[in-house]
Design a protein around this motif. Structure first.
Motif, PDB file in Angstrom:
ATOM      1  N   UNK A  22       0.828  -1.209   0.000  1.00  0.00           N
ATOM      2  CA  UNK A  22       0.000   0.000   0.000  1.00  0.00           C
ATOM      3  C   UNK A  22       0.864   1.261   0.000  1.00  0.00           C
ATOM      4  N   UNK A  23       1.961   1.251   0.746  1.00  0.00           N
ATOM      5  CA  UNK A  23       2.871   2.400   0.767  1.00  0.00           C
ATOM      6  C   UNK A  23       3.537   2.588  -0.590  1.00  0.00           C
ATOM      7  N   UNK A  24       3.995   1.494  -1.181  1.00  0.00           N
ATOM      8  CA  UNK A  24       4.623   1.562  -2.501  1.00  0.00           C
ATOM      9  C   UNK A  24       3.641   2.134  -3.530  1.00  0.00           C
ATOM     10  N   UNK A  25       2.425   1.625  -3.519  1.00  0.00           N
ATOM     11  CA  UNK A  25       1.420   2.099  -4.480  1.00  0.00           C
ATOM     12  C   UNK A  25       1.108   3.577  -4.246  1.00  0.00           C
ATOM     13  N   UNK A  26       1.055   3.979  -3.017  1.00  0.00           N
ATOM     14  CA  UNK A  26       0.833   5.391  -2.710  1.00  0.00           C
ATOM     15  C   UNK A  26       1.989   6.241  -3.229  1.00  0.00           C
ATOM     16  N   UNK A  27       3.209   5.747  -3.048  1.00  0.00           N
ATOM     17  CA  UNK A  27       4.390   6.481  -3.528  1.00  0.00           C
ATOM     18  C   UNK A  27       4.386   6.672  -5.039  1.00  0.00           C
ATOM     19  N   UNK A  28       3.828   5.708  -5.766  1.00  0.00           N
ATOM     20  CA  UNK A  28       3.765   5.836  -7.231  1.00  0.00           C
ATOM     21  C   UNK A  28       2.380   6.330  -7.674  1.00  0.00           C
ATOM     22  N   UNK A  29       1.617   6.834  -6.710  1.00  0.00           N
ATOM     23  CA  UNK A  29       0.293   7.419  -6.946  1.00  0.00           C
ATOM     24  C   UNK A  29      -0.660   6.438  -7.636  1.00  0.00           C
ATOM     25  N   UNK A  30      -0.544   5.168  -7.282  1.00  0.00           N
ATOM     26  CA  UNK A  30      -1.392   4.102  -7.803  1.00  0.00           C
ATOM     27  C   UNK A  30      -1.380   4.064  -9.327  1.00  0.00           C
ATOM     28  N   UNK A  31      -0.255   4.398  -9.916  1.00  0.00           N
ATOM     29  CA  UNK A  31      -0.110   4.411 -11.367  1.00  0.00           C
ATOM     30  C   UNK A  31       0.315   3.027 -11.866  1.00  0.00           C
ATOM     31  N   UNK A  32      -0.520   2.429 -12.702  1.00  0.00           N
ATOM     32  CA  UNK A  32      -0.180   1.122 -13.279  1.00  0.00           C
ATOM     33  C   UNK A  32       1.080   1.211 -14.134  1.00  0.00           C
ATOM     34  N   UNK A  33       1.277   2.350 -14.800  1.00  0.00           N
ATOM     35  CA  UNK A  33       2.447   2.523 -15.660  1.00  0.00           C
ATOM     36  C   UNK A  33       3.741   2.562 -14.852  1.00  0.00           C
ATOM     37  N   UNK A  34       3.671   3.081 -13.639  1.00  0.00           N
ATOM     38  CA  UNK A  34       4.861   3.192 -12.806  1.00  0.00           C
ATOM     39  C   UNK A  34       5.125   1.919 -11.994  1.00  0.00           C
ATOM     40  N   UNK A  35       4.151   1.025 -11.927  1.00  0.00           N
ATOM     41  CA  UNK A  35       4.306  -0.171 -11.101  1.00  0.00           C
ATOM     42  C   UNK A  35       5.374  -1.100 -11.646  1.00  0.00           C
ATOM     43  N   UNK A  36       6.214  -1.575 -10.744  1.00  0.00           N
ATOM     44  CA  UNK A  36       7.234  -2.566 -11.072  1.00  0.00           C
ATOM     45  C   UNK A  36       7.301  -3.553  -9.913  1.00  0.00           C
TER      46      UNK A  36
END
Length: 128
Positions: A22-36
């Motif tokens: 949840x913290x990681x997703x928040x840090x990338x603003x829940x962007x699917x494109x930024x998810x790794x």
């Protein structure tokens, strides 16, 4: 191997996965494109080795065992699926809708955790 751990230890591991995801997703603003997944795993690895109290309770031989890592990967996938599958609450939906109308925004959110992020963002914009 994972199943052989105490219930408290399994619960701590699950909580750490949930919180870190949840913290990681928040840090990338829940962007699917930024998810790794690699970036998330790196974040989780850093968390467990520097902050998680449970990590030192796992025997070193278990930490080195590939089967244990396979079990952890499976648990990570299960936890991520659970987080992404939990729908926003009716209260979250109502709150977000009201703030979006005030701000004339159209943020999308698909799960409860993402709704928390959107709600926090909107409150920030409203100065709340």
């Amino acid at each position: 191997m994972f199943k052989d751990l105490s219930p408290n230890l399994k619960s701590s591991i699950t909580r750490s996965i949930t919180q870190t995801f949840e913290q990681y997703m928040s840090n990338i603003e829940w962007s699917e494109e930024k998810f790794s997944i690699d970036d998330f795993i790196a974040n989780w690895r850093e968390y467990i080795t520097t902050k998680a109290l449970w990590y030192s309770k796992i025997p070193e031989d278990m930490k080195q065992d590939p089967a244990f890592h396979e079990n952890l990967a499976q648990r990570i996938n299960e936890v991520i699926a659970r987080v992404l599958g939990e729908p926003p609450s009716d209260d979250q939906i109502a709150s977000i809708q009201m703030m979006q109308e005030q701000l004339n925004t159209h943020y999308e959110y698909h799960c409860k955790a993402e709704a928390v992020f959107v709600e926090t963002l909107l409150k920030k914009y409203l100065g709340l």
